[in-house]
Design an enzyme around this catalytic site. Sequence first.
Site, PDB file in Angstrom:
ATOM      1  N   THR A 243      49.600   0.676 -15.544  1.00 48.81           N
ATOM      2  CA  THR A 243      49.483   1.946 -16.264  1.00 48.81           C
ATOM      3  C   THR A 243      48.420   1.804 -17.346  1.00 48.81           C
ATOM      4  OG1 THR A 243      51.775   2.472 -15.815  1.00 48.81           O
ATOM      5  CG2 THR A 243      50.746   3.647 -17.651  1.00 48.81           C
ATOM      6  N   CYS A 329      39.029 -18.525 -33.708  1.00 53.95           N
ATOM      7  CA  CYS A 329      39.876 -19.118 -32.689  1.00 53.95           C
ATOM      8  C   CYS A 329      40.202 -20.568 -33.046  1.00 53.95           C
ATOM      9  CB  CYS A 329      39.182 -19.056 -31.342  1.00 53.95           C
ATOM     10  SG  CYS A 329      38.470 -17.447 -31.028  1.00 53.95           S
TER      11      CYS A 329
HETATM   12  N1  PLP Z   1      34.254 -13.861 -26.050  1.00 55.33           N
HETATM   13  C1  PLP Z   1      33.743 -14.017 -27.284  1.00 55.33           C
HETATM   14  C2  PLP Z   1      32.307 -14.378 -27.455  1.00 55.33           C
HETATM   15  C3  PLP Z   1      34.558 -13.847 -28.404  1.00 55.33           C
HETATM   16  O1  PLP Z   1      34.041 -14.003 -29.638  1.00 55.33           O
HETATM   17  C4  PLP Z   1      35.930 -13.511 -28.207  1.00 55.33           C
HETATM   18  C5  PLP Z   1      36.851 -13.373 -29.364  1.00 55.33           C
HETATM   19  O2  PLP Z   1      36.732 -14.050 -30.357  1.00 55.33           O
HETATM   20  C6  PLP Z   1      36.401 -13.337 -26.901  1.00 55.33           C
HETATM   21  C7  PLP Z   1      35.530 -13.523 -25.851  1.00 55.33           C
HETATM   22  C8  PLP Z   1      37.814 -12.946 -26.630  1.00 55.33           C
HETATM   23  O3  PLP Z   1      37.986 -11.568 -26.832  1.00 55.33           O
HETATM   24  P1  PLP Z   1      39.439 -10.931 -27.050  1.00 55.33           P
HETATM   25  O4  PLP Z   1      39.854 -11.310 -28.432  1.00 55.33           O
HETATM   26  O5  PLP Z   1      39.234  -9.452 -26.913  1.00 55.33           O
HETATM   27  O6  PLP Z   1      40.334 -11.470 -25.994  1.00 55.33           O
END
Ligand code: PLP
Length: 384
Positions: A243, A329
């Site tokens: 959905t 991250c």
């Molecule tokens: N790719 C890059 C270059 C990012 O900086 C990030 C997030 O920090 C992601 C992918 C992941 O994205 P999302 O947080 O929307 O899963």
Amino acid sequence: MKTVYADYAASAPISERALAVFEETARMPGNPSSLHEAGQAAADRIEKARAQVAALIGADPEEIFFTSGGTESDNWAVFSGFRLACEIRGGPPVLAVSAIEHDAVLKSAAEAAGRIGNGEGKLVLLPVSEGGVVPVPREEEIPRASFFSVMTANNETGVVQPVGEWARVSHVRGALFHTDAVQAAGQIPVNAKETEADLMSLSAHKLHGPVGVGALFVRREIAGEFPNRTFGGGQEGGKRPGTVPAALIAAFGEAAEESAEKMEEDARRISALRDFVEAELLSLPGTVRSGEGERLPGIANLSFRGVGGEAASLLCGLAGVMLSAGSACHAGNEEPSRVLLSMTGDRDRASSALRISLGRETTEEDARAVIRAVKDAIERIRNG
Ligand code: PLP
């Protein structure tokens, strides 16, 4: 005391415009797959958003498939792109991805290579220069891979990559080319068609949309063959069932349109503030900047020699400022930044890096507060 947010690359706060659209759409009762009036109203919102997101990256609306975010888009691109290129089209069982990719690409690529039978699957890491660029090889040195992935701009350094050239060399090998444009889209002009990308990942929350929604661009010419990763109903042309979250998508569309409208002005203002912050902090002895050449407007990546593994704890010591060590991250993880290590091999630099990322709401006063807070913290650490 006001807290200054300087972590836009981790997540940019949802804009008022996007939030208003989210609220309005969330109050609509319809499941967009239902044929009644309410369902159709929700479906109309989604189609409007598809056109808005497509316009941001120079794509056709039919080439945009909504996902739950950048991570899902990257996973889908890598697993299904590799499957199409290698298993369906018979290309070599090799993926080539840059050493500075986000884990969502890097770990997917390692997993995809490992799943090829007889252990013949291989992952080639494309090297990065000291300045943070993934240089395009001469024709004879292009890896014999069936799937390539090079991000449009890096999330830790902001360095913009020569993705048009990478698409070209990937196609010389008859391979598919994916680019993770999660950080770049909405900050700098991105054009999937001109780049000749086969696949492009996007995420709403990096461009002032809501968290939990993203998109994968799949070039029209490969869309028919491009395999699903999930199976279920017929949503998103049957390619990405489930959905469809109309409110998240409508807000993503609005944020994409707003970013396109404000891009030039935002970039000019934000890059001037970023340059000011960098210049001030580089005046501290032992400070080095990572990332050369064309960069995203808001990202400054600075290392403070001798501060070492304390960079992460330095974050906690910063009065009134929110930013990241390496990338969001990796916050809380005291491992040195993998991206900076692959650029320079310099552990001290990689473990003492701070990413300051400014954005649309950053003011000059905020920039001054960041400078003050970082200077104070560095001095405190250096003075024991
Ligand atoms: N790719 C890059 C270059 C990012 O900086 C990030 C997030 O920090 C992601 C992918 C992941 O994205 P999302 O947080 O929307 O899963």
